[in-house]
Design a protein around this motif. Structure first.
Motif, mmCIF file in Angstrom:
data_model
loop_
_atom_site.group_PDB
_atom_site.id
_atom_site.type_symbol
_atom_site.label_atom_id
_atom_site.label_comp_id
_atom_site.label_asym_id
_atom_site.label_seq_id
_atom_site.Cartn_x
_atom_site.Cartn_y
_atom_site.Cartn_z
ATOM 1 N N ILE A 91 0.864 -1.229 0.034
ATOM 2 C CA ILE A 91 0.020 -0.099 0.080
ATOM 3 C C ILE A 91 0.863 1.165 0.055
ATOM 4 O O ILE A 91 1.713 1.361 0.903
ATOM 5 C CB ILE A 91 -0.985 0.113 1.306
ATOM 6 N N PHE A 92 0.815 1.987 -1.044
ATOM 7 C CA PHE A 92 1.239 3.315 -0.907
ATOM 8 C C PHE A 92 0.234 4.505 -0.404
ATOM 9 O O PHE A 92 -0.869 4.491 -1.134
ATOM 10 C CB PHE A 92 1.775 3.796 -2.463
ATOM 11 N N ILE A 93 0.485 5.325 0.240
ATOM 12 C CA ILE A 93 -0.242 6.373 0.599
ATOM 13 C C ILE A 93 -0.109 7.576 -0.250
ATOM 14 O O ILE A 93 1.018 7.941 -0.222
ATOM 15 C CB ILE A 93 0.109 6.714 2.437
ATOM 16 N N THR A 94 -0.843 7.635 -0.916
ATOM 17 C CA THR A 94 -0.905 8.778 -2.082
ATOM 18 C C THR A 94 -1.418 10.193 -1.767
ATOM 19 O O THR A 94 -1.267 11.061 -2.346
ATOM 20 C CB THR A 94 -1.441 8.393 -3.423
ATOM 21 N N ASP A 95 -2.382 10.241 -0.485
ATOM 22 C CA ASP A 95 -3.000 11.325 -0.105
ATOM 23 C C ASP A 95 -3.273 11.376 1.570
ATOM 24 O O ASP A 95 -4.326 10.532 1.810
ATOM 25 C CB ASP A 95 -4.134 11.877 -0.921
ATOM 26 N N LYS A 96 -2.445 11.781 2.177
ATOM 27 C CA LYS A 96 -2.511 11.548 3.645
ATOM 28 C C LYS A 96 -3.882 12.101 4.398
ATOM 29 O O LYS A 96 -4.665 11.705 5.019
ATOM 30 C CB LYS A 96 -1.189 12.085 4.168
ATOM 31 N N GLU A 97 -3.819 13.441 3.688
ATOM 32 C CA GLU A 97 -5.232 14.210 4.089
ATOM 33 C C GLU A 97 -6.594 13.304 3.815
ATOM 34 O O GLU A 97 -7.326 13.393 4.745
ATOM 35 C CB GLU A 97 -5.165 15.644 3.718
#
Length: 196
Positions: A91-97
């Motif tokens: 899993i790549f976090i592409t948008d933390k917000e």
């Protein structure tokens, strides 16, 4: 990701373990395959670069990866992880917000394909992403020619978001809901253990 560096997930047919240094030589051999390079949109690396990549996976808080072990092979080879390796899931976090994560699955060993090992691994990874990384929306970017993966993610409830003619890939996504999370968990038997 340090979050999962001491976590092992034991499923019915597979075991997910964090990607460690001792896994790198096997992973490096897999990634010499032109087919896997194409399907994963990866550039070939030398062994030293692969060790560096493993370290970034461990240290980067936006990347979570598990190596997939075949449980039967693992149990029948005196718990030899490298001999039981069949793939990985990330899993790549592409948008933390917005808590968006891109999920990937690779069954690298041809002998392990078509046995629902990828299906079990990706469902376990989705649940891990929901509970521990707090992902709210998952995305999957898949080459248009990879029909098997596209079908699998659609079966998991993902829907087509966009198609890139340039990159010849489709982006599918799925918003997390309580009903979907319960459905994922209902079809699995697993336990989360400490990994040393």
């Amino acid at each position: 990701m340090k979050l999962n560096s001491h976590t092992k997930i034991v499923g019915a047919n597979i075991i997910l373990v964090p990607y460690k240094k001792h896994h790198v030589p096997v992973y490096h051999e897999w990634m010499k395959s032109e087919e896997l390079q194409k399907l994963t949109a990866s550039e070939p690396l030398n062994l030293e670069q692969e060790y560096e990549m493993q370290k970034t996976w461990h240290d980067d808080e936006d990347k979570c990866t598990f190596i997939i072990l075949d449980k039967d092979i693992f149990n029948n080879t005196a718990f030899d992880e490298t001999g039981a390796m069949i793939g990985d899931t990330n899993i790549f976090i592409t948008d933390k917000e917005l808590a968006i994560g891109e999920i990937e699955i690779m069954i690298a060993e041809p002998s392990a394909r078509g046995k629902k090992r990828g299906w079990e691994a990706v469902k376990l990874m989705l649940l891990y992403g929901i509970k521990y990384i707090k992902i709210q929306t998952f995305e999957a970017k898949i080459l248009l020619q990879n029909v098997i993966s596209i079908k699998m993610f659609k079966k998991l409830g993902f829907q087509e978001k966009s198609v890139s003619a340039v990159f010849q890939e489709v982006t599918l996504d799925k918003k997390v809901s309580n009903e979907w999370t319960e459905w994922l968990a209902s079809s699995l038997s697993f336990e989360i253990k400490d990994y040393h």
